[in-house]
Design a protein around this motif. Structure first.
Motif: not given
Length: 58
Positions: A15-18, A43, A45-46, A57
């Motif tokens: 995962e990467t931050l989008q 994906y 959402c945190e 992410y």
């Protein structure tokens, strides 16, 4: 010998931050749009309470 029990999610480490969003709905909207467009497969959402923002992410 050491035995470790437990599993990591299949997406762990990939995962990467989008994006970063103030509203959960915005995070979900963009995450779903990226999923529909094929930019990523899955994906999340945190919410980060120390920043008061939602992190997307994928």
């Amino acid at each position: 010998m050491t035995l470790s029990i437990g599993t990591a999610p299949a997406h762990a480490g990939t995962e990467t931050l989008q994006g970063i969003y103030q509203q959960y709905n915005d995070c979900e909207r963009v995450g779903g749009y990226g999923d529909d467009q094929g930019w990523w497969s899955g994906y999340r959402c945190e919410f980060k309470s120390q920043y008061y923002y939602y992190f997307l992410y994928a």
